[in-house]
Design a protein around this motif. Sequence first.
Motif, PDB file in Angstrom:
ATOM      1  N   GLY A 194       0.803  -1.216   0.000  1.00 35.41           N
ATOM      2  CA  GLY A 194       0.000   0.000   0.000  1.00 35.41           C
ATOM      3  C   GLY A 194       0.831   1.260   0.000  1.00 35.41           C
ATOM      4  N   PHE A 195       2.121   1.123   0.243  1.00 33.26           N
ATOM      5  CA  PHE A 195       3.033   2.261   0.153  1.00 33.26           C
ATOM      6  C   PHE A 195       3.830   2.210  -1.146  1.00 33.26           C
ATOM      7  CE2 PHE A 195       7.229   4.191   0.841  1.00 33.26           C
ATOM      8  CZ  PHE A 195       6.851   5.488   1.155  1.00 33.26           C
ATOM      9  N   ILE A 196       4.292   1.028  -1.498  1.00 32.36           N
ATOM     10  CA  ILE A 196       5.171   0.875  -2.656  1.00 32.36           C
ATOM     11  C   ILE A 196       4.427   1.110  -3.975  1.00 32.36           C
ATOM     12  CG2 ILE A 196       6.599  -0.774  -3.936  1.00 32.36           C
ATOM     13  CD1 ILE A 196       7.371  -1.943  -1.173  1.00 32.36           C
ATOM     14  N   ALA A 197       3.223   0.559  -4.123  1.00 32.36           N
ATOM     15  CA  ALA A 197       2.478   0.706  -5.377  1.00 32.36           C
ATOM     16  C   ALA A 197       2.168   2.172  -5.688  1.00 32.36           C
ATOM     17  CB  ALA A 197       1.211  -0.139  -5.349  1.00 32.36           C
ATOM     18  N   PRO A 198       1.600   2.941  -4.743  1.00 32.47           N
ATOM     19  CA  PRO A 198       1.362   4.358  -5.057  1.00 32.47           C
ATOM     20  C   PRO A 198       2.655   5.133  -5.296  1.00 32.47           C
ATOM     21  CG  PRO A 198       0.188   3.754  -3.053  1.00 32.47           C
ATOM     22  CD  PRO A 198       1.026   2.588  -3.449  1.00 32.47           C
ATOM     23  N   LEU A 199       3.716   4.757  -4.581  1.00 34.13           N
ATOM     24  CA  LEU A 199       5.006   5.422  -4.772  1.00 34.13           C
ATOM     25  C   LEU A 199       5.515   5.222  -6.196  1.00 34.13           C
ATOM     26  CD1 LEU A 199       7.539   6.897  -3.688  1.00 34.13           C
ATOM     27  CD2 LEU A 199       8.385   4.659  -2.956  1.00 34.13           C
ATOM     28  N   ILE A 200       5.424   4.001  -6.697  1.00 32.77           N
ATOM     29  CA  ILE A 200       5.883   3.711  -8.061  1.00 32.77           C
ATOM     30  C   ILE A 200       5.019   4.431  -9.092  1.00 32.77           C
ATOM     31  CG2 ILE A 200       6.102   1.884  -9.795  1.00 32.77           C
ATOM     32  CD1 ILE A 200       6.965   0.022  -7.458  1.00 32.77           C
ATOM     33  N   ILE A 201       3.700   4.393  -8.895  1.00 32.84           N
ATOM     34  CA  ILE A 201       2.806   5.069  -9.844  1.00 32.84           C
ATOM     35  C   ILE A 201       3.086   6.572  -9.844  1.00 32.84           C
ATOM     36  CG2 ILE A 201       0.408   5.614 -10.407  1.00 32.84           C
ATOM     37  CD1 ILE A 201      -0.333   2.873  -9.154  1.00 32.84           C
ATOM     38  N   TRP A 202       3.204   7.159  -8.664  1.00 34.65           N
ATOM     39  CA  TRP A 202       3.470   8.593  -8.560  1.00 34.65           C
ATOM     40  C   TRP A 202       4.808   8.954  -9.202  1.00 34.65           C
ATOM     41  CZ3 TRP A 202       7.217  10.826  -5.069  1.00 34.65           C
ATOM     42  CH2 TRP A 202       7.240  12.218  -5.092  1.00 34.65           C
ATOM     43  N   ALA A 203       5.853   8.195  -8.872  1.00 39.20           N
ATOM     44  CA  ALA A 203       7.195   8.508  -9.371  1.00 39.20           C
ATOM     45  C   ALA A 203       7.280   8.409 -10.890  1.00 39.20           C
ATOM     46  CB  ALA A 203       8.224   7.591  -8.723  1.00 39.20           C
ATOM     47  N   THR A 204       6.546   7.468 -11.476  1.00 36.47           N
ATOM     48  CA  THR A 204       6.644   7.271 -12.920  1.00 36.47           C
ATOM     49  C   THR A 204       5.655   8.122 -13.711  1.00 36.47           C
ATOM     50  OG1 THR A 204       5.138   5.370 -12.855  1.00 36.47           O
ATOM     51  CG2 THR A 204       7.513   4.918 -12.679  1.00 36.47           C
ATOM     52  N   GLN A 205       4.586   8.592 -13.071  1.00 37.78           N
ATOM     53  CA  GLN A 205       3.533   9.283 -13.815  1.00 37.78           C
ATOM     54  C   GLN A 205       3.330  10.749 -13.425  1.00 37.78           C
ATOM     55  OE1 GLN A 205       1.823   7.794 -16.428  1.00 37.78           O
ATOM     56  NE2 GLN A 205       3.410   6.263 -16.078  1.00 37.78           N
ATOM     57  N   LYS A 206       4.071  11.265 -12.455  1.00 37.17           N
ATOM     58  CA  LYS A 206       3.814  12.636 -11.989  1.00 37.17           C
ATOM     59  C   LYS A 206       4.072  13.689 -13.056  1.00 37.17           C
ATOM     60  CE  LYS A 206       8.297  13.122  -9.730  1.00 37.17           C
ATOM     61  NZ  LYS A 206       8.957  13.302  -8.447  1.00 37.17           N
ATOM     62  N   GLU A 207       4.915  13.390 -14.008  1.00 33.92           N
ATOM     63  CA  GLU A 207       5.200  14.346 -15.087  1.00 33.92           C
ATOM     64  C   GLU A 207       4.252  14.174 -16.271  1.00 33.92           C
ATOM     65  OE1 GLU A 207       7.428  16.759 -14.735  1.00 33.92           O
ATOM     66  OE2 GLU A 207       7.988  15.992 -12.761  1.00 33.92           O
ATOM     67  N   GLN A 208       3.554  13.045 -16.351  1.00 35.93           N
ATOM     68  CA  GLN A 208       2.702  12.759 -17.505  1.00 35.93           C
ATOM     69  C   GLN A 208       1.211  12.984 -17.248  1.00 35.93           C
ATOM     70  OE1 GLN A 208       5.175  10.456 -16.617  1.00 35.93           O
ATOM     71  NE2 GLN A 208       6.560  11.107 -18.243  1.00 35.93           N
ATOM     72  N   VAL A 209       0.774  12.823 -15.990  1.00 39.66           N
ATOM     73  CA  VAL A 209      -0.660  12.862 -15.679  1.00 39.66           C
ATOM     74  C   VAL A 209      -0.981  14.106 -14.861  1.00 39.66           C
ATOM     75  CG1 VAL A 209      -2.545  11.658 -14.501  1.00 39.66           C
ATOM     76  CG2 VAL A 209      -0.826  10.353 -15.756  1.00 39.66           C
ATOM     77  N   GLU A 210      -1.977  14.844 -15.328  1.00 41.72           N
ATOM     78  CA  GLU A 210      -2.434  16.044 -14.641  1.00 41.72           C
ATOM     79  C   GLU A 210      -2.969  15.682 -13.249  1.00 41.72           C
ATOM     80  OE1 GLU A 210      -2.860  19.955 -14.181  1.00 41.72           O
ATOM     81  OE2 GLU A 210      -2.284  19.147 -16.130  1.00 41.72           O
ATOM     82  N   GLY A 211      -2.446  16.328 -12.229  1.00 42.45           N
ATOM     83  CA  GLY A 211      -2.901  16.113 -10.864  1.00 42.45           C
ATOM     84  C   GLY A 211      -2.205  14.990 -10.131  1.00 42.45           C
ATOM     85  N   MET A 212      -1.413  14.195 -10.822  1.00 41.35           N
ATOM     86  CA  MET A 212      -0.757  13.053 -10.173  1.00 41.35           C
ATOM     87  C   MET A 212       0.196  13.501  -9.078  1.00 41.35           C
ATOM     88  SD  MET A 212      -0.370   9.836  -9.710  1.00 41.35           S
ATOM     89  CE  MET A 212      -1.127   8.996 -11.096  1.00 41.35           C
ATOM     90  N   ASP A 213       0.886  14.620  -9.278  1.00 43.24           N
ATOM     91  CA  ASP A 213       1.837  15.076  -8.269  1.00 43.24           C
ATOM     92  C   ASP A 213       1.126  15.397  -6.963  1.00 43.24           C
ATOM     93  OD1 ASP A 213       4.561  15.558  -7.618  1.00 43.24           O
ATOM     94  OD2 ASP A 213       4.192  17.714  -7.749  1.00 43.24           O
ATOM     95  N   VAL A 214       0.013  16.109  -7.039  1.00 43.08           N
ATOM     96  CA  VAL A 214      -0.749  16.473  -5.838  1.00 43.08           C
ATOM     97  C   VAL A 214      -1.333  15.227  -5.170  1.00 43.08           C
ATOM     98  CG1 VAL A 214      -2.791  17.720  -5.002  1.00 43.08           C
ATOM     99  CG2 VAL A 214      -1.299  18.768  -6.713  1.00 43.08           C
ATOM    100  N   HIS A 215      -1.952  14.365  -5.964  1.00 41.78           N
ATOM    101  CA  HIS A 215      -2.565  13.156  -5.413  1.00 41.78           C
ATOM    102  C   HIS A 215      -1.502  12.226  -4.826  1.00 41.78           C
ATOM    103  CE1 HIS A 215      -6.831  13.511  -6.696  1.00 41.78           C
ATOM    104  NE2 HIS A 215      -6.299  14.352  -7.574  1.00 41.78           N
ATOM    105  N   GLY A 216      -0.408  12.045  -5.563  1.00 40.40           N
ATOM    106  CA  GLY A 216       0.659  11.155  -5.097  1.00 40.40           C
ATOM    107  C   GLY A 216       1.281  11.625  -3.798  1.00 40.40           C
ATOM    108  N   LYS A 217       1.548  12.914  -3.694  1.00 49.19           N
ATOM    109  CA  LYS A 217       2.123  13.456  -2.457  1.00 49.19           C
ATOM    110  C   LYS A 217       1.158  13.283  -1.285  1.00 49.19           C
ATOM    111  CE  LYS A 217       5.188  16.823  -4.614  1.00 49.19           C
ATOM    112  NZ  LYS A 217       5.413  18.262  -4.880  1.00 49.19           N
ATOM    113  N   SER A 218      -0.126  13.503  -1.532  1.00 51.40           N
ATOM    114  CA  SER A 218      -1.126  13.315  -0.473  1.00 51.40           C
ATOM    115  C   SER A 218      -1.162  11.866   0.000  1.00 51.40           C
ATOM    116  CB  SER A 218      -2.515  13.723  -0.966  1.00 51.40           C
ATOM    117  OG  SER A 218      -2.562  15.086  -1.251  1.00 51.40           O
ATOM    118  N   ILE A 219      -1.094  10.952  -0.952  1.00 44.98           N
ATOM    119  CA  ILE A 219      -1.116   9.530  -0.622  1.00 44.98           C
ATOM    120  C   ILE A 219       0.120   9.150   0.183  1.00 44.98           C
ATOM    121  CG2 ILE A 219      -0.950   7.199  -1.600  1.00 44.98           C
ATOM    122  CD1 ILE A 219      -2.703   8.301  -3.936  1.00 44.98           C
TER     123      ILE A 219
END
Length: 120
Positions: A33-58
Amino acid sequence: MESNYQTLKRTDNQLLVLTHLSQLLTYATVFGGFIAPLIIWATQKEQVEGMDVHGKSILNFQISTLVYTIISIPLIFLFGLGIITLILVAILAFIMPIVNAIKASKGELPYYPLSFNFVS
């Protein structure tokens, strides 16, 4: 020569929803539950709108729940308060990803109560 164009981010609410719901892997694996969101956030924060905000919150929420869990363990031996705290943390850790996944599907910003701001 330096390029002056800005990368366009795509809107992908389904991936944001999946990122929030991936926190529930904690109940199947220890740190999934920590690793999966971390990987998604790290790989998609530059490509997906809002991912940086959502990923950091998670990530802030996941780290905060870990801190609350660690603090609760010694409290078990002091009047059993740690058991109550662990139950409350488990309830929040289950409900809030679902609530925020629904919010993400509507394009709203996430809110995780009692989260410390570790990642900013």
